[in-house]
Design a protein around this motif. Structure first.
Motif, PDB file in Angstrom:
ATOM      1  N   LEU A  18      14.863  50.765 -28.120  1.00 27.01           N
ATOM      2  CA  LEU A  18      14.681  49.322 -28.052  1.00 27.01           C
ATOM      3  C   LEU A  18      14.364  48.804 -29.451  1.00 27.01           C
ATOM      4  O   LEU A  18      13.807  49.531 -30.277  1.00 27.01           O
ATOM      5  CB  LEU A  18      13.531  48.946 -27.118  1.00 27.01           C
ATOM      6  N   ARG A  19      14.695  47.539 -29.678  1.00 24.60           N
ATOM      7  CA  ARG A  19      14.373  46.898 -30.952  1.00 24.60           C
ATOM      8  C   ARG A  19      13.597  45.611 -30.659  1.00 24.60           C
ATOM      9  O   ARG A  19      14.115  44.719 -29.993  1.00 24.60           O
ATOM     10  CB  ARG A  19      15.645  46.582 -31.736  1.00 24.60           C
ATOM     11  N   LEU A  20      12.382  45.564 -31.138  1.00 23.16           N
ATOM     12  CA  LEU A  20      11.544  44.387 -30.973  1.00 23.16           C
ATOM     13  C   LEU A  20      11.648  43.502 -32.206  1.00 23.16           C
ATOM     14  O   LEU A  20      11.779  43.999 -33.334  1.00 23.16           O
ATOM     15  CB  LEU A  20      10.086  44.788 -30.756  1.00 23.16           C
ATOM     16  N   SER A  21      11.559  42.206 -31.975  1.00 26.73           N
ATOM     17  CA  SER A  21      11.548  41.237 -33.065  1.00 26.73           C
ATOM     18  C   SER A  21      10.351  40.313 -32.892  1.00 26.73           C
ATOM     19  O   SER A  21       9.919  40.052 -31.768  1.00 26.73           O
ATOM     20  CB  SER A  21      12.822  40.402 -33.074  1.00 26.73           C
ATOM     21  N   CYS A  22       9.854  39.810 -34.009  1.00 27.35           N
ATOM     22  CA  CYS A  22       8.742  38.861 -33.975  1.00 27.35           C
ATOM     23  C   CYS A  22       8.950  37.868 -35.113  1.00 27.35           C
ATOM     24  O   CYS A  22       8.952  38.250 -36.279  1.00 27.35           O
ATOM     25  CB  CYS A  22       7.416  39.581 -34.127  1.00 27.35           C
ATOM     26  N   ALA A  23       9.130  36.611 -34.743  1.00 19.79           N
ATOM     27  CA  ALA A  23       9.367  35.565 -35.725  1.00 19.79           C
ATOM     28  C   ALA A  23       8.150  34.669 -35.845  1.00 19.79           C
ATOM     29  O   ALA A  23       7.637  34.178 -34.835  1.00 19.79           O
ATOM     30  CB  ALA A  23      10.588  34.746 -35.326  1.00 19.79           C
ATOM     31  N   ALA A  24       7.713  34.460 -37.069  1.00 17.63           N
ATOM     32  CA  ALA A  24       6.593  33.558 -37.348  1.00 17.63           C
ATOM     33  C   ALA A  24       7.134  32.205 -37.789  1.00 17.63           C
ATOM     34  O   ALA A  24       8.091  32.137 -38.565  1.00 17.63           O
ATOM     35  CB  ALA A  24       5.695  34.147 -38.428  1.00 17.63           C
ATOM     36  N   SER A  25       6.513  31.144 -37.285  1.00 13.66           N
ATOM     37  CA  SER A  25       6.936  29.791 -37.647  1.00 13.66           C
ATOM     38  C   SER A  25       5.712  28.886 -37.766  1.00 13.66           C
ATOM     39  O   SER A  25       4.638  29.215 -37.285  1.00 13.66           O
ATOM     40  CB  SER A  25       7.909  29.236 -36.612  1.00 13.66           C
ATOM     41  N   VAL A  78       9.465  40.186 -38.397  1.00 16.21           N
ATOM     42  CA  VAL A  78       9.223  41.624 -38.446  1.00 16.21           C
ATOM     43  C   VAL A  78       9.911  42.275 -37.255  1.00 16.21           C
ATOM     44  O   VAL A  78      10.004  41.676 -36.180  1.00 16.21           O
ATOM     45  CB  VAL A  78       7.710  41.927 -38.463  1.00 16.21           C
ATOM     46  N   PHE A  79      10.403  43.484 -37.480  1.00 21.90           N
ATOM     47  CA  PHE A  79      11.139  44.215 -36.456  1.00 21.90           C
ATOM     48  C   PHE A  79      10.470  45.564 -36.201  1.00 21.90           C
ATOM     49  O   PHE A  79       9.808  46.122 -37.073  1.00 21.90           O
ATOM     50  CB  PHE A  79      12.590  44.456 -36.900  1.00 21.90           C
ATOM     51  N   LEU A  80      10.687  46.081 -35.008  1.00 20.02           N
ATOM     52  CA  LEU A  80      10.255  47.439 -34.694  1.00 20.02           C
ATOM     53  C   LEU A  80      11.399  48.123 -33.957  1.00 20.02           C
ATOM     54  O   LEU A  80      11.689  47.782 -32.812  1.00 20.02           O
ATOM     55  CB  LEU A  80       8.986  47.453 -33.842  1.00 20.02           C
TER      56      LEU A  80
END
Length: 121
Positions: A18-25, A78-80
């Motif tokens: 799996l690939r997690l994403s996290c976007a900061a805004s 950021v990705f994992l």
């Protein structure tokens, strides 16, 4: 203010990826440290991986060699990448970021709402 939104969780069989994403805004001047943590039911929230703006990384021993953290500084994301997943990786995964909202401000740590990762055996 600052918001972090995770995506990419789900159900996967053991050995899968799996690939997690996290976007900061929001009101962001700079982000130094970004990281991923996880919390399984009944357990404390533990660090999985962190990355600082220069690219240095640190991983929990349990995920070394299987997970890779990366970031896109231009997109404050950021990705994992999680490979060879195991049932014990099942948890809610949270991202965080140490954000400066202006040049003269101290960094504040913000958290995402979490995304569920379930690994079946």
């Amino acid at each position: 203010q600052v918001q972090l939104v995770e995506s990419g969780g789900g159900l996967v069989q053991a050995g899968g990826s799996l690939r997690l994403s996290c976007a900061a805004s929001g009101s962001i001047f700079s982000i130094n440290r970004m990281g991923w943590y996880r919390q399984a039911p009944g357990n404390q929230r533990d660090m999985v991986a962190v990355i600082i703006s220069g690219g240095n990384t640190n991983y929990a021993d349990s995920v070394k060699g299987r997970f890779t953290i990366s970031r896109d500084n231009a997109k404050n994301t950021v990705f994992l990448q999680m490979n060879s997943l195991k049932p014990e990786d099942t948890a809610v995964y949270y991202c965080n970021a140490d954000v400066q909202v202006r040049a003269t401000a101290w960094a504040t740590r913000y958290w995402g709402q979490g995304t569920q990762v379930t690994v079946s055996s």
